[in-house]
Scaffold this active site. Structure first.
Site, short mmCIF file in Angstrom:
data_model
loop_
_atom_site.label_atom_id
_atom_site.label_comp_id
_atom_site.label_asym_id
_atom_site.label_seq_id
_atom_site.Cartn_x
_atom_site.Cartn_y
_atom_site.Cartn_z
N LYS A 127 52.04 34.66 -8.99
CA LYS A 127 50.80 35.43 -8.36
C LYS A 127 50.36 36.84 -8.38
CE LYS A 127 54.20 33.60 -5.31
NZ LYS A 127 55.96 33.35 -4.79
N ASP A 175 55.17 40.41 2.35
CA ASP A 175 55.94 38.83 2.45
C ASP A 175 56.12 38.46 3.73
OD1 ASP A 175 55.41 36.35 0.93
OD2 ASP A 175 57.43 36.75 0.22
N GLN A 229 61.48 37.28 -4.98
CA GLN A 229 61.05 35.41 -5.23
C GLN A 229 62.58 35.04 -4.96
OE1 GLN A 229 57.90 33.85 -5.80
NE2 GLN A 229 59.78 32.65 -5.66
#
Ligand code: NAP
Length: 285
Positions: free
Chosen positions: A58, A125, A102
């Site tokens: 990413k 996200d 994450q």
């Protein structure tokens, strides 16, 4: 002799490339205009190899698009309080426009508490309760990236969900649950299936639009796919195997390949949402 039926493929790799290209242009313009490139903060707890690889990928994709990334690596023994503190500090930092925590973060950490420390305006996200509520109510906000990518794919291929029976197999907060809400917002009649569902196969057979988000290789059998159905395979299992049998393309009307379907869209949406958050943060939108 007639050719065997093959579904039309939804090319996520191509659509993701287009979206990343548009985002790269937007980022360049924003950076020129404000003198500040967008910045995504990535937070990783521990050193789980898959998570390390995802975050590295990413960050590399960000860099290629002109988005700076700031990485915060925390030891596996980090407590909930410490993680919440680290995420809250990024939420308060005006130099950070988006935050990616994450996950999974480890069983000893309250993941929900850590997610909720992300400021909604930086939740690129789409993991906070505020983002989920906004998405469910059709209000502005960031969507969870994989469901967002799936909806863009359906739109690109002209899938009209209105009045159709959408069956979502899986109900995780980042994937199954939000994709069902987004389909509902497009006027589909939505059924969720999960590990406690009885008669799952019979429900799957009724699906005009089937989303497989289970995390089990080839869980959906070809014989259970309704002929002509739209099939979205979000599964990504070792060996590039989806959650739907690969031969389902002999029955479906439209289907996402694995790889090259849903997967590439997730990162593309993350980059697009980071650029959007930066544009707002830098006051150009
Ligand atoms: P998850 O959190 O493990 O959720 C799996 C869901 O499947 C749960 O809702 C679970 O039900 C349900 N399930 C598990 N076993 C089942 C069974 N035997 N029958 C019916 N339902 C069952 O997984 P996730 O994070 O949503 O991911 C799902 C898949 O998508 C994985 O293959 C993952 O790799 C992939 N994925 C891909 C991307 C991408 O960018 N392409 C992004 C995220 C995830 P319960 O709720 O009842 O436990």
């Amino acid at each position: 002799m007639s050719q065997p039926h093959t579904a039309r493929l939804m090319d996520g790799a191509r659509l993701a490339r287009d979206l990343v290209e548009r985002t790269t242009d937007k980022v360049a313009a924003l950076t020129r205009e404000t003198g500040t490139p967008p910045c995504l903060a990535t937070v990783l707890v521990g050193d789980d190899p898959a998570s390390v690889t995802y975050v590295r990928m990413k960050r590399a994709r960000c860099e290629k698009a002109g988005i700076r990334s700031r990485h915060v690596a925390l030891p596996a023994a980090t407590t909930t309080t410490e993680l919440v503190g680290a995420v809250a500090a990024l939420s308060d930092d005006p130099g950070v426009h988006g935050i990616l925590l994450q996950h999974p973060v480890g069983p000893h950490i309250d993941e929900r508490a850590a997610f909720e420390a992300i400021a909604p305006g930086k939740d690129v996200d789409g993991v906070t309760a505020a983002s989920f509520a906004a998405m469910s109510l059709g209000l502005p906000g960031f969507v969870s990236c994989t469901p967002g990518g799936i909806m863009r794919l359906l739109e690109e291929y002209g899938v009209d969900a209105a009045g159709r029976h959408a069956v979502v197999v899986g109900r995780s907060p980042i994937l199954g649950l939000p994709v069902g809400m987004l389909l509902l917002a497009r006027d589909a009649t939505v059924t969720y299936c999960h590990s406690r569902t009885r008669g799952l196969t019979d429900i799957v057979r009724e699906a005009d639009i089937l989303v497989a988000a289970v995390g089990r290789p080839e869980f959906i059998r070809t014989e259970d796919v309704k002929p002509g159905a739209v099939v979205v395979d979000a599964g990504y299992n070792p060996g590039n195997v989806g959650d739907v049998e690969a031969s389902a393309r002999t029955r479906a009307g439209l289907i996402t390949p694995v790889p090259g379907g849903v997967g590439p869209m997730t990162v593309a949406v993350l980059l697009a949402q980071t650029a959007e958050a930066a544009a707002r943060g830098l006051g150009t939108e």
